[in-house]
Scaffold this active site. Structure first.
Site, PDB file in Angstrom:
ATOM      1  N   LYS A 197       0.831  -1.215   0.000  1.00  0.00           N
ATOM      2  CA  LYS A 197       0.000   0.000   0.000  1.00  0.00           C
ATOM      3  C   LYS A 197       0.863   1.262   0.000  1.00  0.00           C
ATOM      4  O   LYS A 197       0.599   2.205  -0.740  1.00  0.00           O
ATOM      5  CB  LYS A 197      -0.890   0.076   1.255  1.00  0.00           C
ATOM      6  CG  LYS A 197      -1.872  -1.048   1.434  1.00  0.00           C
ATOM      7  CD  LYS A 197      -2.796  -0.772   2.607  1.00  0.00           C
ATOM      8  CE  LYS A 197      -2.125  -0.667   3.967  1.00  0.00           C
ATOM      9  NZ  LYS A 197      -1.491  -1.912   4.440  1.00  0.00           N
ATOM     10  N   ARG A 251      -9.030   1.585   9.045  1.00  0.00           N
ATOM     11  CA  ARG A 251      -8.679   0.211   9.415  1.00  0.00           C
ATOM     12  C   ARG A 251      -9.807  -0.465  10.172  1.00  0.00           C
ATOM     13  O   ARG A 251      -9.682  -1.645  10.537  1.00  0.00           O
ATOM     14  CB  ARG A 251      -7.427   0.221  10.291  1.00  0.00           C
ATOM     15  CG  ARG A 251      -6.128  -0.066   9.522  1.00  0.00           C
ATOM     16  CD  ARG A 251      -5.011   0.029  10.520  1.00  0.00           C
ATOM     17  NE  ARG A 251      -3.830  -0.703  10.207  1.00  0.00           N
ATOM     18  CZ  ARG A 251      -2.733  -0.151   9.668  1.00  0.00           C
ATOM     19  NH1 ARG A 251      -2.727   1.097   9.297  1.00  0.00           N
ATOM     20  NH2 ARG A 251      -1.647  -0.880   9.493  1.00  0.00           N
ATOM     21  N   ARG A 287      11.549  -6.672   5.173  1.00  0.00           N
ATOM     22  CA  ARG A 287      11.409  -5.219   4.982  1.00  0.00           C
ATOM     23  C   ARG A 287      12.361  -4.446   5.900  1.00  0.00           C
ATOM     24  O   ARG A 287      12.527  -4.781   7.058  1.00  0.00           O
ATOM     25  CB  ARG A 287       9.962  -4.804   5.271  1.00  0.00           C
ATOM     26  CG  ARG A 287       9.730  -3.315   5.203  1.00  0.00           C
ATOM     27  CD  ARG A 287       8.280  -2.984   5.059  1.00  0.00           C
ATOM     28  NE  ARG A 287       7.517  -3.102   6.297  1.00  0.00           N
ATOM     29  CZ  ARG A 287       6.228  -2.760   6.399  1.00  0.00           C
ATOM     30  NH1 ARG A 287       5.566  -2.320   5.351  1.00  0.00           N
ATOM     31  NH2 ARG A 287       5.598  -2.887   7.542  1.00  0.00           N
ATOM     32  N   ARG A 295      11.739  -2.745  11.186  1.00  0.00           N
ATOM     33  CA  ARG A 295      10.734  -2.040  11.982  1.00  0.00           C
ATOM     34  C   ARG A 295      10.384  -2.895  13.188  1.00  0.00           C
ATOM     35  O   ARG A 295      10.227  -4.113  13.031  1.00  0.00           O
ATOM     36  CB  ARG A 295       9.479  -1.840  11.117  1.00  0.00           C
ATOM     37  CG  ARG A 295       9.068  -0.397  10.951  1.00  0.00           C
ATOM     38  CD  ARG A 295       7.989  -0.269   9.920  1.00  0.00           C
ATOM     39  NE  ARG A 295       6.671  -0.639  10.432  1.00  0.00           N
ATOM     40  CZ  ARG A 295       5.548  -0.431   9.755  1.00  0.00           C
ATOM     41  NH1 ARG A 295       5.581   0.136   8.553  1.00  0.00           N
ATOM     42  NH2 ARG A 295       4.384  -0.771  10.256  1.00  0.00           N
ATOM     43  N   ARG A 345      -0.284  -8.725  13.856  1.00  0.00           N
ATOM     44  CA  ARG A 345      -0.830  -7.691  12.960  1.00  0.00           C
ATOM     45  C   ARG A 345      -1.719  -8.318  11.880  1.00  0.00           C
ATOM     46  O   ARG A 345      -2.732  -7.750  11.490  1.00  0.00           O
ATOM     47  CB  ARG A 345       0.305  -6.887  12.319  1.00  0.00           C
ATOM     48  CG  ARG A 345       0.960  -5.937  13.319  1.00  0.00           C
ATOM     49  CD  ARG A 345       2.273  -5.417  12.812  1.00  0.00           C
ATOM     50  NE  ARG A 345       2.136  -4.555  11.654  1.00  0.00           N
ATOM     51  CZ  ARG A 345       3.081  -4.406  10.728  1.00  0.00           C
ATOM     52  NH1 ARG A 345       4.217  -5.076  10.815  1.00  0.00           N
ATOM     53  NH2 ARG A 345       2.890  -3.605   9.721  1.00  0.00           N
TER      54      ARG A 345
HETATM   55  P1  AMP Z   1       1.320   0.934   9.239  1.00  0.00           P
HETATM   56  O1  AMP Z   1       2.567   1.699   9.014  1.00  0.00           O
HETATM   57  O2  AMP Z   1       0.169   1.405   8.391  1.00  0.00           O
HETATM   58  O3  AMP Z   1       1.512  -0.565   9.150  1.00  0.00           O
HETATM   59  O4  AMP Z   1       0.861   1.238  10.745  1.00  0.00           O
HETATM   60  C1  AMP Z   1       1.705   0.891  11.847  1.00  0.00           C
HETATM   61  C2  AMP Z   1       0.880   0.820  13.113  1.00  0.00           C
HETATM   62  O5  AMP Z   1       0.284   2.094  13.391  1.00  0.00           O
HETATM   63  C3  AMP Z   1      -0.301  -0.137  13.066  1.00  0.00           C
HETATM   64  O6  AMP Z   1       0.071  -1.480  13.335  1.00  0.00           O
HETATM   65  C4  AMP Z   1      -1.190   0.444  14.165  1.00  0.00           C
HETATM   66  O7  AMP Z   1      -0.684   0.140  15.450  1.00  0.00           O
HETATM   67  C5  AMP Z   1      -1.011   1.944  13.949  1.00  0.00           C
HETATM   68  N1  AMP Z   1      -1.998   2.475  12.978  1.00  0.00           N
HETATM   69  C6  AMP Z   1      -1.760   3.029  11.767  1.00  0.00           C
HETATM   70  N2  AMP Z   1      -2.898   3.410  11.161  1.00  0.00           N
HETATM   71  C7  AMP Z   1      -3.889   3.091  12.010  1.00  0.00           C
HETATM   72  C8  AMP Z   1      -5.312   3.213  11.964  1.00  0.00           C
HETATM   73  N3  AMP Z   1      -5.930   3.735  10.891  1.00  0.00           N
HETATM   74  N4  AMP Z   1      -6.017   2.779  13.028  1.00  0.00           N
HETATM   75  C9  AMP Z   1      -5.417   2.252  14.122  1.00  0.00           C
HETATM   76  N5  AMP Z   1      -4.088   2.105  14.229  1.00  0.00           N
HETATM   77  C10 AMP Z   1      -3.322   2.514  13.188  1.00  0.00           C
END
Ligand code: AMP
Length: 229
Positions: free
Chosen positions: A24, A99, A136, A164, A175
């Site tokens: 994404k 989400r 990654r 990460r 996740r």
């Molecule tokens: P990402 O980089 O999109 O994988 O996001 C990393 C982490 O940030 C996720 O595993 C969540 O803990 C938090 N996060 C990001 N976007 C959201 C969202 N829309 N709702 C809730 N938690 C989020």
């Protein structure tokens, strides 16, 4: 081709949907550059907040490191605030939001009257997601995700590349579970809309980019013909 809706002629609002590791962020970045729309990554916003030690960062840190979702109220407020900025008036590419169904409902309210909402769902099998996430790397200095080509330094700032925290194997499994339970239902939430497309993300990034572009053009053309999205 431009969609003309109340008060916002030509606005292009895009949501990139899909599990962690689907690509994404990469595809949102490319769309953002070619369509000249801001890429809004809620994960990036939260990581910045954690790094600079803001109150939101302090609240979010543990939740993110455990692979869980930050609360809907906080996330909706963050996105609402970001979409109110001038550069989002002509649209945006959202990466990582919504989400949950609660977030999706809030987003529908935010964009109501501001152009079509195009939802592109990137589909990748689970074993490939696990493989991608375990290899990654991100930059320890600027936080950007490195191209998966085996380099050891960040292509943008030269910083050292690291894994990460939430890409460690146990957290990845959590996740993916959280995705299935809380985010996958969004596919059903959006699937009946003419602006929704599923895209096979298990192909080279450039091939996926071409499919993303084509799906977006098709959705905008549909909107241009006055079909409600
Ligand atoms: P990402 O980089 O999109 O994988 O996001 C990393 C982490 O940030 C996720 O595993 C969540 O803990 C938090 N996060 C990001 N976007 C959201 C969202 N829309 N709702 C809730 N938690 C989020």
């Amino acid at each position: 081709m431009a969609a003309v809706q109340d008060g916002c002629p030509g606005a292009v609002n895009v949501v990139m949907l899909g599990p962690p590791g689907a690509g994404k962020g990469t595809q949102a970045g490319r769309l953002s550059r070619t369509r000249k729309l801001p890429k809004i990554s809620t994960g990036d916003i939260l990581r910045e907040a954690v790094q600079s030690g803001t109150q939101i960062g302090r609240v979010a840190k543990e939740t993110m490191e455990a692979g869980n979702l930050v609360g809907d109220d906080i996330m909706i407020a963050i996105v609402q605030d970001r979409l109110n900025r001038d550069d989002a008036r002509r649209g945006f590419v959202l990466d990582g939001f919504p989400r949950t169904v609660v977030q999706a409902t809030a987003l529908d309210r935010m964009v109501d009257g501001h152009g079509p909402l195009v939802v592109l769902d990137i589909v990748v099998p689970e074993d490939e997601l696990v493989r991608r996430l375990s290899t990654r790397r991100i930059c320890s200095k600027c936080g950007s995700t490195a191209e998966p080509d085996g380099t050891t330094a960040c292509g943008k700032c030269g910083g050292a590349l690291v894994t990460r925290v939430d890409d460690e194997a146990d957290i990845v499994r959590e996740r993916l579970k959280v995705y299935l339970r809380q985010t996958k239902p969004l596919v059903e939430y959006y699937a009946g809309r003419p602006s929704f497309s599923s895209i096979d993300g298990n192909r080279p990034a450039d091939v996926v980019t071409a499919a993303v572009d084509a799906a977006l053009d098709a959705a905008l053309e549909t909107a241009g013909r006055g079909v409600a999205l």
